[in-house]
Design a protein around this motif. Sequence first.
Motif, short mmCIF file in Angstrom:
data_model
loop_
_atom_site.label_atom_id
_atom_site.label_comp_id
_atom_site.label_asym_id
_atom_site.label_seq_id
_atom_site.Cartn_x
_atom_site.Cartn_y
_atom_site.Cartn_z
N GLY A 93 -2.69 -79.66 -0.24
CA GLY A 93 -1.56 -80.39 -0.78
C GLY A 93 -1.90 -81.54 -1.69
O GLY A 93 -1.11 -82.48 -1.83
N VAL A 94 -3.07 -81.53 -2.31
CA VAL A 94 -3.47 -82.56 -3.26
C VAL A 94 -3.82 -81.89 -4.58
O VAL A 94 -4.08 -80.69 -4.63
CB VAL A 94 -4.69 -83.36 -2.73
CG1 VAL A 94 -4.28 -84.30 -1.62
CG2 VAL A 94 -5.78 -82.42 -2.25
N PRO A 95 -3.81 -82.64 -5.69
CA PRO A 95 -4.03 -82.04 -7.00
C PRO A 95 -5.48 -81.72 -7.30
O PRO A 95 -5.84 -81.49 -8.46
CB PRO A 95 -3.49 -83.10 -7.97
CG PRO A 95 -3.63 -84.37 -7.24
CD PRO A 95 -3.39 -84.06 -5.80
N ILE A 96 -6.34 -81.73 -6.29
CA ILE A 96 -7.73 -81.35 -6.48
C ILE A 96 -7.99 -80.06 -5.70
O ILE A 96 -7.25 -79.72 -4.76
CB ILE A 96 -8.70 -82.47 -6.03
CG1 ILE A 96 -8.49 -82.80 -4.54
CG2 ILE A 96 -8.50 -83.71 -6.87
CD1 ILE A 96 -9.50 -83.82 -4.00
N THR A 97 -9.04 -79.37 -6.08
CA THR A 97 -9.32 -78.07 -5.45
C THR A 97 -10.66 -78.02 -4.76
O THR A 97 -10.91 -77.13 -3.93
CB THR A 97 -9.29 -76.96 -6.52
OG1 THR A 97 -10.30 -77.23 -7.51
CG2 THR A 97 -7.92 -76.89 -7.19
N VAL A 98 -11.56 -78.96 -5.07
CA VAL A 98 -12.91 -78.91 -4.53
C VAL A 98 -13.38 -80.34 -4.29
O VAL A 98 -12.94 -81.28 -4.96
CB VAL A 98 -13.86 -78.18 -5.51
CG1 VAL A 98 -13.97 -78.93 -6.83
CG2 VAL A 98 -15.22 -77.94 -4.90
#
Length: 770
Positions: free
Chosen positions: A92-97
Amino acid sequence: MTRDWTPEHERRSFLKSMAAVSAGAAVSAAPVSARSSPDDYHETLRSDLTEGQGLPEGEFVYATTEEGALEAFSLQGGENGTESEIDVTAEGVPITVADRVEITEAPANAYSYTYKANIEDRSFDEGDLLLAVAYLRGVDAAGEDTSPQTQAGFKWQYTNPDGSTGYSANMVASSATVSPGSSWERHYFVIDVGAKPDGSEYQPYVEFWTGFAEQTIDFGGLALVDYSDTDATVEDLNEALVSYDYEGRAEDAEWRADANERIEAIRKTDLDVEVVGPDGEPVDGATVDVAMREHAFDFGGEFTLSQIGDRWDSEVAETYRQKHRENFNKAALTNGLKVSPWNGEWGEAVSRETAKRAVQWLLDEDVPTRGHALVWEEWDWMNVDSEGSAEEINEQVNQRIRNRASEFRGDLPEWDMHNHPIWQSNIRDQIGREYALEWWETAHDAAPDAQMYVNEMNIVAGSSYRDPYDEFISWLMDSDAGVEGIGFMGHFDITALTPPEELLSVFDRFGGHGVPLQITEFDVQMDTRDNEAKVEAQADYVRDVLTAAFSHEAVEGVMSWCLWDENGDPRRYYGADWELRPHGEEYQRLVFDEWWTDESGETDSEGTYSTRAFKGAYEITASDGERSKTVTTTVSDDTGAVEVALEGSAGADTATETDAPDTATPTDTATPTDTAAPTDTAAPTDTAAPTDTAAPTDTAAPTDTAAPTDTATGGDGATEAQTGEDGDAATDTSTSGSGALPGSGAVAGLAGLAGLAGYGLSRRNEDGDE
């Protein structure tokens, strides 16, 4: 180091390509942002900064993709740290890694491990402006009441003229220290590039210290944005991106109402004034004025010889002493009693001679003075030879303790016996911790009348040392070392303010040890005063720390480490020209107004006037219109009724008495003496639980001008540890586990109120205010 799912050769390919670009003489060092397209995260970040915050568009430095930025960073340091890549696409955050950094030991210092990335494709000049961005999450805490901690930095690594490697000061111009919570949160770090130190081969880098404790922190969304070619300023970035709010700041916060109720119950008591005539009969309708002259609670302050030690007879020194008397009922020399200045290594201003002169002046003014500090396990600080045998080293430590403690035997009501025992355990690490018990014995023998305190940072301002501090105190107490007080350095950074309810939980925790607690070095630090939001937050937080401390039964004092300096340090209550700043006004409003008793009324038919009064020292005046008498007394739970006997016949002039404590006679209890411990500073009751903790943010370098603050950087940079040693702090308490001590608790009513008039009875009277 291990990776969960990205092969190492792929992970490092980005760094190799960057190195190849920078190494080719015929290839220009074009910004990475010009060589690749931003991914979704960087596009969103750019939009947030420009459209959302109204900032100009800067250039991304490390990369324009999440993976590219992570490639630039790696964990460096000891052998007990790992770095692994984790997938966070479903969180649920705009980062993926993200990178997970796990430290599996208790490091020797905060910078033992660092998550670091050099900047290979560009250089910077003084005045350039950068913004570091990171999503942070604390995976687990170092203990039951602590949280992970990291400190951001931007520095130059360079070669000194002598060929050695040097590191510049940290150039982060906003709060550098963060205690990441269990949920992802984005943090901004404003960087104001400073001048390069003397040397060559300058390598700029960004890093995050991760060696504050055994801990795990996740790093994601890393970015470095260059605003050097824009018209943005440090103030613009700080105002737009850095928050100064903290949980519990609201005027109607529930904790505040509860605290005020406790203050009413703990810090005040019922006071009956019985007025009688010469015949001993009650006087009906007599006017009674109850005027507070001093708190029983220790509202103390730093006494900094670096400001006045070598110009004691000057006007500025006289003003300094006057302002100290007006604001504080207790003192602590910031550096004068430390080993190096005591041995003459700090120059004329801060020396054995100036320290003794200052202590004598404070004694003459009836101001109790706290000794700081007998032991601090840094070899140079203690002036101890690390090459000696365990027995030789131990004897040197004991000698250093005896020399200073015995010099002031009977004069100082308390000492910081063991300072920074968690942050720096260098001597114990080499010779064995059992020797510490002998140090405590030596201190008690040399100054048997002084309360001996343990004192540490990152307990209230930060949390990384809470568990080890608690454990060390427990060990000392189980070993009958004679710990009589627990101190918390409180150097708070304006962007990392501990919520008041957390402060109260710390007081609860450490109050369980059954000895008095003090905040020994209190200030709220920030880089400049040109942002109104910061200035307002600083004043509010002074209010809230004082309220939380004053409301807790286990806490006996707060030592403000922020009176004045001629350079106008933003944390000081007074500016360089002695203008009282908003947070100084808030301090005075609480201590001398909201928590001050100045009441008047008339006696009833039984000759009694009753009120509620804050505990402390008083002048009480009664008059029947023709006769008048003033008595001095201390007011505590044991005071009972205070009798004022009007003397002489009606119409005769009767001298007002102001210097005789025995003229105020409690009718149903013994007259308070200067050894009676104020009841509002009594040892914690069964409602007091664990108390306070502190992390390496006040690990400041021990200079007498100002050391690292809770969150401020200094020396080699720990946050709270760096902040506070303006000269380490000290505060005064009025009780110990075994009972009261003469001169404690506002000198136990200012030593029976003898010499009360000479102390500067109240700020109001001196200023002429009503």
